[in-house]
Scaffold this active site. Structure first.
Site, mmCIF file in Angstrom:
data_model
loop_
_atom_site.group_PDB
_atom_site.id
_atom_site.type_symbol
_atom_site.label_atom_id
_atom_site.label_comp_id
_atom_site.label_asym_id
_atom_site.label_seq_id
_atom_site.Cartn_x
_atom_site.Cartn_y
_atom_site.Cartn_z
ATOM 1 N N ASP A 64 27.000 -47.234 37.295
ATOM 2 C CA ASP A 64 26.665 -46.817 35.936
ATOM 3 C C ASP A 64 25.232 -47.194 35.573
ATOM 4 O OD1 ASP A 64 29.163 -45.758 35.592
ATOM 5 O OD2 ASP A 64 29.960 -47.440 34.440
ATOM 6 N N GLY A 65 24.776 -48.363 36.059
ATOM 7 C CA GLY A 65 23.410 -48.787 35.785
ATOM 8 C C GLY A 65 22.386 -47.823 36.337
ATOM 9 N N ARG A 168 25.836 -63.604 9.710
ATOM 10 C CA ARG A 168 25.364 -64.828 10.344
ATOM 11 C C ARG A 168 26.097 -64.903 11.663
ATOM 12 N NH1 ARG A 168 22.516 -68.444 8.331
ATOM 13 N NH2 ARG A 168 23.598 -70.205 9.285
ATOM 14 N N SER A 186 33.564 -55.509 25.779
ATOM 15 C CA SER A 186 33.679 -56.929 26.121
ATOM 16 C C SER A 186 33.644 -57.812 24.873
ATOM 17 C CB SER A 186 32.540 -57.335 27.068
ATOM 18 O OG SER A 186 32.597 -56.604 28.274
#
Length: 283
Positions: A64-65, A168, A186
């Site tokens: 995929d990269g 925050r 993830s």
């Protein structure tokens, strides 16, 4: 008719460029003109690419990269990209090494479809330095995040100029539907069909009541400002985990759907959900 083909290899995935050479050899045997990126010419032994816009097709050999790198390389050209999976998950790839020649033959014969996927565009404006605006693009996601040794960031967040929240947090992810199965997933974000017209906002370890993802419309625009109350000395913006720039206090980051798209070659009659359940199986 497909005549000019770019072969985009991943040297770490393709040992000694065996699959690259196989692809080049087969394409040439079918009368196609083959090219590689200029920095690959000497090691692969093919013609250097002169004009990207003249290409009919690109072949990405990796995972995929590699597909994402090829999409960045060809950004704005509209050249469709076929992925051959030499990696692990391979959500974006359509073929395996064992079907390399048959897959290429199918494409050369025109038996494929092109699926256009949304690309994200970010405009970064340093506070007080509007003339230094910078544009970035992402196939999967933009991530605003802190340095690991720094404290929490305070990020004022707006949707279409309406105030949404003061996060925050360690940071926030803005993911495309295509990138919903990457870092967004993830981090606990939702999975979307990759051709959906949406943006996904997912906070990272948020110290606030609003700690869940929000799915926005494709025409929405997100705006973030790094607030003065941030404990971190410096924030960072990463595009697809590959390009990273520093963000000083007061910097504005606007993220929206780009006019460019990611044209991906589809060969198999598999639904996204069939691919998803296969990729999500335990190893």
């Amino acid at each position: 008719m497909i005549r000019k083909v770019l072969v985009y290899p991943n040297e770490k995935r393709d040992c000694a460029y065996c699959h690259t050479q196989k692809a080049l050899s087969f394409l040439r045997s079918q009368g196609a003109e083959t090219y590689v990126p200029s920095d690959m010419v000497e090691v692969v032994g093919a013609e250097p690419l002169q004009r990207k816009e003249t290409l009919d097709l690109a072949i990405a050999l990796g995972g995929d990269g590699t597909m994402i790198q090829a999409a960045h390389f060809l950004l704005g050209t509209g050249v469709p990209i076929l992925g051959i999976n030499l990696g692990t998950l391979g959500y974006l790839t359509e073929a395996e090494p064992g079907t390399l020649e048959t897959s290429l033959q199918q494409v050369l014969e025109g038996r494929f479809q092109v699926e256009s996927r949304l690309i994200l565009e970010a405009e970064v404006t340093p506070f007080g330095h509007e003339e230094q605006k910078e544009l970035l693009w992402a196939i999967n996601d933009f991530v605003i995040h802190r340095n690991l040794l720094d404290g929490l960031l305070t990020i004022d967040t707006y949707v279409n100029d309406d105030f949404l929240a003061k996060f925050r947090a360690d940071g926030v992810i803005v993911a495309s539907p295509c990138g919903s199965t990457a870092y967004n997933f993830s981090a606990g974000g939702p999975i979307l069909n990759p051709v959906a017209d949406n943006l996904i906002l997912t906070p990272l370890c948020s110290h606030a009541m609003m700690d869940r993802s929000i799915v926005l419309m494709g025409q929405d625009q997100l705006r973030f400002q790094i607030a003065a109350s941030s404990k971190g000395k410096e924030a960072l913006l990463s595009a697809d985990g590959a390009q990273t720039i520093s963000l000083s206090e007061g910097t504005w980051i606007s993220v929206k759907k780009s006019k460019y798209t990611f044209p991906m070659v589809k060969l198999l009659q598999r639904s996204f959900y069939e691919v998803l359940q296969k990729k999500m199986r335990p190893l």
